[in-house]
Design a protein around this motif. Structure first.
Motif, PDB file in Angstrom:
ATOM      1  N   UNK A  76       0.835  -1.206   0.000  1.00 26.42           N
ATOM      2  CA  UNK A  76       0.000   0.000   0.000  1.00 26.42           C
ATOM      3  C   UNK A  76       0.866   1.250   0.000  1.00 26.42           C
ATOM      4  N   UNK A  77       1.890   1.267   0.830  1.00 25.35           N
ATOM      5  CA  UNK A  77       2.778   2.424   0.897  1.00 25.35           C
ATOM      6  C   UNK A  77       3.552   2.615  -0.397  1.00 25.35           C
ATOM      7  N   UNK A  78       3.998   1.514  -1.003  1.00 19.68           N
ATOM      8  CA  UNK A  78       4.710   1.619  -2.265  1.00 19.68           C
ATOM      9  C   UNK A  78       3.804   2.164  -3.358  1.00 19.68           C
ATOM     10  N   UNK A  79       2.569   1.722  -3.389  1.00 15.34           N
ATOM     11  CA  UNK A  79       1.623   2.220  -4.385  1.00 15.34           C
ATOM     12  C   UNK A  79       1.315   3.695  -4.143  1.00 15.34           C
ATOM     13  N   UNK A  80       1.191   4.069  -2.899  1.00 14.25           N
ATOM     14  CA  UNK A  80       0.861   5.454  -2.553  1.00 14.25           C
ATOM     15  C   UNK A  80       1.994   6.406  -2.906  1.00 14.25           C
ATOM     16  N   UNK A  81       3.216   6.015  -2.654  1.00 14.74           N
ATOM     17  CA  UNK A  81       4.369   6.872  -2.884  1.00 14.74           C
ATOM     18  C   UNK A  81       5.043   6.628  -4.216  1.00 14.74           C
ATOM     19  N   UNK A  82       4.509   5.745  -5.029  1.00 17.39           N
ATOM     20  CA  UNK A  82       5.059   5.519  -6.354  1.00 17.39           C
ATOM     21  C   UNK A  82       6.424   4.874  -6.348  1.00 17.39           C
ATOM     22  N   UNK A  83       6.637   3.944  -5.477  1.00 20.21           N
ATOM     23  CA  UNK A  83       7.912   3.242  -5.409  1.00 20.21           C
ATOM     24  C   UNK A  83       8.090   2.385  -6.657  1.00 20.21           C
ATOM     25  N   UNK A  84       9.130   2.637  -7.472  1.00 21.84           N
ATOM     26  CA  UNK A  84       9.296   1.895  -8.713  1.00 21.84           C
ATOM     27  C   UNK A  84       9.626   0.417  -8.515  1.00 21.84           C
ATOM     28  N   UNK A  85      10.088   0.031  -7.341  1.00 21.54           N
ATOM     29  CA  UNK A  85      10.430  -1.372  -7.118  1.00 21.54           C
ATOM     30  C   UNK A  85       9.191  -2.230  -6.900  1.00 21.54           C
ATOM     31  N   UNK A  86       8.014  -1.606  -6.825  1.00 24.88           N
ATOM     32  CA  UNK A  86       6.779  -2.330  -6.561  1.00 24.88           C
ATOM     33  C   UNK A  86       6.358  -3.233  -7.693  1.00 24.88           C
ATOM     34  N   UNK A  87       6.385  -2.761  -8.947  1.00 24.73           N
ATOM     35  CA  UNK A  87       5.913  -3.535 -10.078  1.00 24.73           C
ATOM     36  C   UNK A  87       6.987  -3.549 -11.163  1.00 24.73           C
ATOM     37  N   UNK A  88       7.726  -4.641 -11.281  1.00 24.38           N
ATOM     38  CA  UNK A  88       8.812  -4.678 -12.262  1.00 24.38           C
ATOM     39  C   UNK A  88       8.317  -4.592 -13.710  1.00 24.38           C
TER      40      UNK A  88
END
Length: 132
Positions: free
Chosen positions: A16-28
């Motif tokens: 959830x946090x990665x999606x919210x902050x746009x973390x590029x490592x979330x979805x390769x």
């Protein structure tokens, strides 16, 4: 059992946090698609711009990234439709930049409501007279 639930909760919260902050490592897969698109855009721009024009566009991207993106999109669209008759020089890029600037020019209008202001002033005058 509690450790497994806690770990599952942690993983869910992390995603959830990665999606919210746009973390590029979330979805390769998404990151790879963006990288391919970026490479494709750069290769098209390398084909249609000469060295001086690319340098000017890079400088513009540092100062006004949204305007540089608009110019890039315009150039790519022209290249795809075959409207460019060779490499664009720095002077040609300046002309394109002027066209894009005219199209995206922000127009500011200011409206002043005199009637409302006069009514507010008038009510203050009447209230001052009524108190005396």
């Amino acid at each position: 059992m509690a450790d497994e639930e806690l770990e599952a909760f942690r993983k869910q919260r992390l995603t959830e946090l990665q999606a919210k902050h746009g973390d590029p490592s979330g979805d390769p897969a998404q990151q790879e698609a963006k990288q391919r698109e970026s490479e494709m855009r750069n290769s098209i721009l390398a084909q249609v711009l000469d060295q001086a024009a690319r340098a000017r566009l890079s400088n513009l991207a540092l100062v006004k990234p949204e305007k540089a993106k608009a110019v890039e999109n315009y150039l790519i669209q022209m290249a795809r439709f075959g409207q460019l008759g060779g490499k664009v020089s720095e002077q040609g890029l300046i002309e394109i930049l002027e066209k894009v600037s005219q199209q995206t020019e922000k127009k500011t209008t200011v409206k002043v409501n005199f009637f409302q202001r006069q009514c507010q002033l008038g009510s203050n005058l009447f209230s001052d007279n009524a108190e005396k």
